[in-house]
Design an enzyme around this catalytic site. Structure first.
Site, PDB file in Angstrom:
ATOM      1  N   CYS A 237      10.654  32.215  62.487  1.00 33.77           N
ATOM      2  CA  CYS A 237      10.452  33.465  61.748  1.00 33.77           C
ATOM      3  C   CYS A 237      11.839  34.004  61.399  1.00 33.77           C
ATOM      4  CB  CYS A 237       9.590  34.448  62.541  1.00 33.77           C
ATOM      5  SG  CYS A 237      10.256  34.910  64.156  1.00 33.77           S
ATOM      6  N   ARG A 242       8.308  36.815  66.220  1.00 31.09           N
ATOM      7  CA  ARG A 242       6.935  36.581  65.752  1.00 31.09           C
ATOM      8  C   ARG A 242       6.487  35.144  66.007  1.00 31.09           C
ATOM      9  NH1 ARG A 242       8.070  38.989  59.840  1.00 31.09           N
ATOM     10  NH2 ARG A 242      10.145  38.254  60.406  1.00 31.09           N
TER      11      ARG A 242
END
Length: 282
Positions: A237, A242
């Site tokens: 990410c 994330r």
């Protein structure tokens, strides 16, 4: 302390933890915002700030800490090799997943993620507290072992070679705007060549306390996008926050997975890395 097998999988439902609350070999770790933890948390949970999970580099802000940093994490968690760590957060599992990845990198695999985190815990009507336990220091902390770190992590030079040879699957977990380059979070925008896009939060059911959608559904969506779950994948990410949840999802799908923790903050800030902007070719 004797070695105990708690029969807790990588993903557990909130109710599965209840019988073990307060057990001396269960370490519950809360990665929610401090304001949430101070108001309420799972009984006996210790709070961990995400800063313990990352090392700040000039062009990358989510890199795995060095040996000293990982030892500091172990000391903060106060865990022995006999502990089982149960992790949760207030965002659906990204920071919690990132902690589990860090632990796997340092050679510790007795880990579980609470499906839905504190939201699911509250949704199930389970007990919370604002009390903070005094934790007794363990006698023998986990020894950090980086012998298997390459099993879970890929660094820039190796990934660049694999991208140039077109022999790697890449899962970009960021937003569509970041993936296409419409939103800049580094010096350059776009995505790594051949990376396919599946935003991390797509796997969460916002109508069910941020629990994961059924794995069969997520697998079907990934395969529809062109992923081959029989071949290894690298998740990334912006800072491997994330993609912490993507790592967990891949493990749950029995998918061979590594994470690129340099992530877009490294790839996009370099001026010599190949990038693609706009939609990925179909």
């Amino acid at each position: 302390m004797t070695d105990v097998d708690f029969k807790l999988g990588l993903l557990i439902e909130p109710e599965e933890l209840v019988p073990y609350l307060g057990h001396e070999l269960i370490r519950v770790v809360d990665l929610s915002r401090a304001s949430v933890y101070e108001q309420l948390h799972i009984p006996h949970a210790i709070h961990l700030q995400p800063k313990f999970l990352v090392a700040q580099h000039e062009q990358a802000n989510g890199v795995l800490p060095d040996l000293a940093g990982l030892q500091a994490l172990v000391e903060k968690l106060n865990i022995s090799s006999q502990h089982h760590i149960v992790v949760y957060d207030d965002e659906g599992g990204a920071w919690a997943g990132r902690l589990i990845w860090n632990l796997h990198c340092l050679g510790f695999n007795r880990t579980s993620l609470i499906n839905g985190g504190i939201h699911a815990w509250l949704g199930a009507g389970l007990p919370t507290t604002a009390d903070i336990d005094k934790v007794t220091p363990v006698n023998e902390l986990v020894q950090v072992n980086l012998n298997s770190v390459q099993q879970y992590r890929v660094e820039y030079n190796e990934l660049l070679q694999q991208v140039q040879e077109q022999n790697i699957q890449l899962w970009d977990c960021r937003t569509h705007e970041e993936y296409t380059g419409l939103r800049l979070a580094a010096r350059r925008g776009g995505h790594i060549p051949n990376a396919l896009h599946f935003e991390w939060s797509t796997a969460l059911n916002r109508e069910n306390h941020l629990k994961l959608h059924p794995l069969e559904r997520t697998q079907q969506r990934l395969e529809q996008l062109g992923f081959n779950l029989q071949q290894p994948v690298v998740v990334y990410c912006q800072s491997h926050h994330r993609s912490g949840l993507a790592y967990i999802l891949a493990r749950l799908l029995n998918w061979q997975v590594r994470a690129y923790d340099g992530a877009w903050s490294e790839w996009g800030n370099r001026l010599d890395s190949p990038i693609i902007s706009g939609e990925s070719p179909s």
